[in-house]
Design a protein around this motif. Structure first.
Motif, PDB file in Angstrom:
ATOM      1  N   THR A  46     -10.699  12.131  -8.655  1.00 11.60           N
ATOM      2  CA  THR A  46      -9.454  12.897  -8.662  1.00 11.60           C
ATOM      3  C   THR A  46      -8.325  12.046  -9.208  1.00 11.60           C
ATOM      4  O   THR A  46      -7.508  12.519 -10.008  1.00 11.60           O
ATOM      5  CB  THR A  46      -9.105  13.382  -7.241  1.00 11.60           C
ATOM      6  OG1 THR A  46     -10.200  14.140  -6.741  1.00 11.60           O
ATOM      7  CG2 THR A  46      -7.842  14.225  -7.238  1.00 11.60           C
ATOM      8  N   HIS A  47      -8.267  10.793  -8.793  1.00 15.37           N
ATOM      9  CA  HIS A  47      -7.212   9.891  -9.272  1.00 15.37           C
ATOM     10  C   HIS A  47      -7.282   9.737 -10.788  1.00 15.37           C
ATOM     11  O   HIS A  47      -6.266   9.847 -11.479  1.00 15.37           O
ATOM     12  CB  HIS A  47      -7.325   8.529  -8.607  1.00 15.37           C
ATOM     13  CG  HIS A  47      -7.084   8.576  -7.138  1.00 15.37           C
ATOM     14  ND1 HIS A  47      -7.213   7.475  -6.341  1.00 15.37           N
ATOM     15  CD2 HIS A  47      -6.731   9.578  -6.302  1.00 15.37           C
ATOM     16  CE1 HIS A  47      -6.952   7.808  -5.086  1.00 15.37           C
ATOM     17  NE2 HIS A  47      -6.666   9.074  -5.049  1.00 15.37           N
ATOM     18  N   ALA A  48      -8.477   9.479 -11.313  1.00 17.47           N
ATOM     19  CA  ALA A  48      -8.629   9.308 -12.751  1.00 17.47           C
ATOM     20  C   ALA A  48      -8.259  10.592 -13.489  1.00 17.47           C
ATOM     21  O   ALA A  48      -7.606  10.554 -14.531  1.00 17.47           O
ATOM     22  CB  ALA A  48     -10.058   8.899 -13.079  1.00 17.47           C
ATOM     23  N   ARG A  49      -8.661  11.746 -12.937  1.00 20.05           N
ATOM     24  CA  ARG A  49      -8.342  13.030 -13.550  1.00 20.05           C
ATOM     25  C   ARG A  49      -6.828  13.220 -13.605  1.00 20.05           C
ATOM     26  O   ARG A  49      -6.284  13.682 -14.600  1.00 20.05           O
ATOM     27  CB  ARG A  49      -8.996  14.154 -12.751  1.00 20.05           C
ATOM     28  CG  ARG A  49      -8.700  15.537 -13.294  1.00 20.05           C
ATOM     29  CD  ARG A  49      -9.397  16.596 -12.484  1.00 20.05           C
ATOM     30  NE  ARG A  49     -10.829  16.475 -12.655  1.00 20.05           N
ATOM     31  CZ  ARG A  49     -11.732  16.806 -11.737  1.00 20.05           C
ATOM     32  NH1 ARG A  49     -11.349  17.285 -10.590  1.00 20.05           N
ATOM     33  NH2 ARG A  49     -13.011  16.675 -11.985  1.00 20.05           N
ATOM     34  N   MET A  50      -6.144  12.880 -12.536  1.00 19.09           N
ATOM     35  CA  MET A  50      -4.698  13.083 -12.485  1.00 19.09           C
ATOM     36  C   MET A  50      -3.957  12.163 -13.442  1.00 19.09           C
ATOM     37  O   MET A  50      -2.980  12.576 -14.072  1.00 19.09           O
ATOM     38  CB  MET A  50      -4.185  12.891 -11.059  1.00 19.09           C
ATOM     39  CG  MET A  50      -4.610  14.006 -10.127  1.00 19.09           C
ATOM     40  SD  MET A  50      -4.312  15.660 -10.786  1.00 19.09           S
ATOM     41  CE  MET A  50      -2.591  15.594 -11.169  1.00 19.09           C
ATOM     42  N   VAL A  51      -4.399  10.932 -13.560  1.00 21.90           N
ATOM     43  CA  VAL A  51      -3.756  10.019 -14.502  1.00 21.90           C
ATOM     44  C   VAL A  51      -3.914  10.561 -15.919  1.00 21.90           C
ATOM     45  O   VAL A  51      -2.954  10.613 -16.695  1.00 21.90           O
ATOM     46  CB  VAL A  51      -4.321   8.592 -14.373  1.00 21.90           C
ATOM     47  CG1 VAL A  51      -3.843   7.711 -15.508  1.00 21.90           C
ATOM     48  CG2 VAL A  51      -3.922   7.992 -13.029  1.00 21.90           C
ATOM     49  N   GLU A 103       2.854  14.195  -2.021  1.00 21.77           N
ATOM     50  CA  GLU A 103       2.803  14.035  -3.477  1.00 21.77           C
ATOM     51  C   GLU A 103       3.125  12.601  -3.884  1.00 21.77           C
ATOM     52  O   GLU A 103       2.467  12.023  -4.741  1.00 21.77           O
ATOM     53  CB  GLU A 103       3.781  14.989  -4.164  1.00 21.77           C
ATOM     54  CG  GLU A 103       3.264  16.383  -4.319  1.00 21.77           C
ATOM     55  CD  GLU A 103       2.100  16.478  -5.296  1.00 21.77           C
ATOM     56  OE1 GLU A 103       2.141  15.887  -6.391  1.00 21.77           O
ATOM     57  OE2 GLU A 103       1.135  17.169  -4.944  1.00 21.77           O
ATOM     58  N   GLY A 104       4.165  12.047  -3.269  1.00 18.46           N
ATOM     59  CA  GLY A 104       4.542  10.672  -3.594  1.00 18.46           C
ATOM     60  C   GLY A 104       3.423   9.690  -3.301  1.00 18.46           C
ATOM     61  O   GLY A 104       3.078   8.855  -4.138  1.00 18.46           O
ATOM     62  N   ALA A 105       2.829   9.801  -2.130  1.00 12.99           N
ATOM     63  CA  ALA A 105       1.723   8.908  -1.766  1.00 12.99           C
ATOM     64  C   ALA A 105       0.544   9.109  -2.706  1.00 12.99           C
ATOM     65  O   ALA A 105      -0.068   8.140  -3.175  1.00 12.99           O
ATOM     66  CB  ALA A 105       1.308   9.156  -0.313  1.00 12.99           C
ATOM     67  N   PHE A 106       0.231  10.367  -2.986  1.00 17.46           N
ATOM     68  CA  PHE A 106      -0.891  10.674  -3.878  1.00 17.46           C
ATOM     69  C   PHE A 106      -0.692  10.025  -5.246  1.00 17.46           C
ATOM     70  O   PHE A 106      -1.579   9.344  -5.761  1.00 17.46           O
ATOM     71  CB  PHE A 106      -1.034  12.195  -4.002  1.00 17.46           C
ATOM     72  CG  PHE A 106      -2.099  12.621  -4.972  1.00 17.46           C
ATOM     73  CD1 PHE A 106      -3.430  12.633  -4.599  1.00 17.46           C
ATOM     74  CD2 PHE A 106      -1.764  13.017  -6.255  1.00 17.46           C
ATOM     75  CE1 PHE A 106      -4.416  13.023  -5.493  1.00 17.46           C
ATOM     76  CE2 PHE A 106      -2.742  13.415  -7.147  1.00 17.46           C
ATOM     77  CZ  PHE A 106      -4.065  13.412  -6.773  1.00 17.46           C
ATOM     78  N   PHE A 107       0.465  10.229  -5.855  1.00 20.75           N
ATOM     79  CA  PHE A 107       0.696   9.679  -7.188  1.00 20.75           C
ATOM     80  C   PHE A 107       0.830   8.162  -7.186  1.00 20.75           C
ATOM     81  O   PHE A 107       0.362   7.505  -8.115  1.00 20.75           O
ATOM     82  CB  PHE A 107       1.892  10.354  -7.869  1.00 20.75           C
ATOM     83  CG  PHE A 107       1.532  11.682  -8.442  1.00 20.75           C
ATOM     84  CD1 PHE A 107       0.720  11.784  -9.549  1.00 20.75           C
ATOM     85  CD2 PHE A 107       1.974  12.844  -7.845  1.00 20.75           C
ATOM     86  CE1 PHE A 107       0.350  13.019 -10.068  1.00 20.75           C
ATOM     87  CE2 PHE A 107       1.618  14.083  -8.352  1.00 20.75           C
ATOM     88  CZ  PHE A 107       0.803  14.175  -9.462  1.00 20.75           C
TER      89      PHE A 107
END
Length: 185
Positions: A105-110, A155-159
C-alpha cells in the motif's frame, strides 16, 4: 471462409485489474515518468492496441488507477463502518482503514502521489474525494471536530510513514492509531 480443420481464434480478453497492477508496479519501480502506454502494454504482456482498446488513453488509464484506489479504500471504510454510521463511526472506520496499510500500500501510494503531481486534472479528482470526506466531518459540534481531526491525523501518519519520513514498528503504529480512534469516538 474457414477451411476444414481450421479453428477460429478466440479473441483474447484483457484483464483490466491485471493491467492496472502492471501499471502500478511500473510506477513503483521506475517512477511516474515511466508510465507510458508502450511500457504498460509490455509490462502487462499485451499489445499497445489492446491497452488502448481497454483504457483508451494514458489519461484514462491514470483515471482508472485513481478510481480503483478510491473504490478500494472506500470499500474498506464501509466494511469497518457498517450500515448507517454516524460521522464519528465513519471517521473511526477511516482511521482503521488507514492503520491497516502494508508495504505494498505504501509503495502504491508513493507512486500515485508522484503521478498526481504531474496531472492537475487528476489531482482535482482526489481533492474532490477528500472534500467529500471532510464535508461530513466538520460540523459545528465537538464530535464533528474530533472526527475531522482524527481523519487529518490518520492521513498525516499514513503519508509520513509511506514517504519514509517516520519509522514505526507495528506496536507503535497500532498505539498511535488507537489514540486516533479514541479521538474519533
Amino acid at each position: 471462409m474457414k477451411l476444414p480443420g481450421e479453428h477460429m481464434a478466440r479473441p483474447r480478453t484483457i484483464d483490466r485489474e491485471s493491467v492496472l497492477d502492471s501499471a502500478e508496479q511500473l510506477v513503483q519501480r521506475q517512477g511516474a515518468a515511466a508510465l507510458t502506454l508502450d511500457a504498460v502494454a509490455r509490462a502487462a504482456g499485451i499489445t499497445k492496441g489492446g491497452l488502448q482498446y481497454c483504457f483508451g488513453s494514458k489519461d484514462d488509464l491514470i483515471t482508472a488507477l485513481i478510481d480503483r484506489w478510491i473504490a478500494g479504500f472506500d470499500a474498506q471504510v464501509a466494511r469497518h463502518a457498517g450500515p448507517n454510521p454516524t460521522p464519528g463511526a465513519r471517521a473511526a472506520a477511516y482511521v482503521m482503514a488507514c492503520s491497516q496499510s502494508d508495504a505494498t500500500t505504501h509503495a502504491r501510494m508513493v507512486g500515485m502521489l508522484v503521478t498526481l503531481l504531474q496531472s492537475p486534472r487528476h489531482l482535482q479528482r482526489v481533492r474532490d474525494w477528500y472534500a467529500g470526506w471532510f464535508h461530513d466531518c466538520m460540523p459545528d459540534s465537538e464530535a464533528g471536530r474530533r472526527a475531522g481531526t482524527a481523519i487529518f491525523a490518520a492521513e498525516g501518519a499514513f503519508f509520513l510513514r509511506c514517504l519514509g519520513f517516520v519509522e514505526m514498528d507495528g506496536a507503535q503504529w497500532q498505539n498511535v492509531f488507537a489514540n486516533f480512534l479514541k479521538l474519533a469516538s
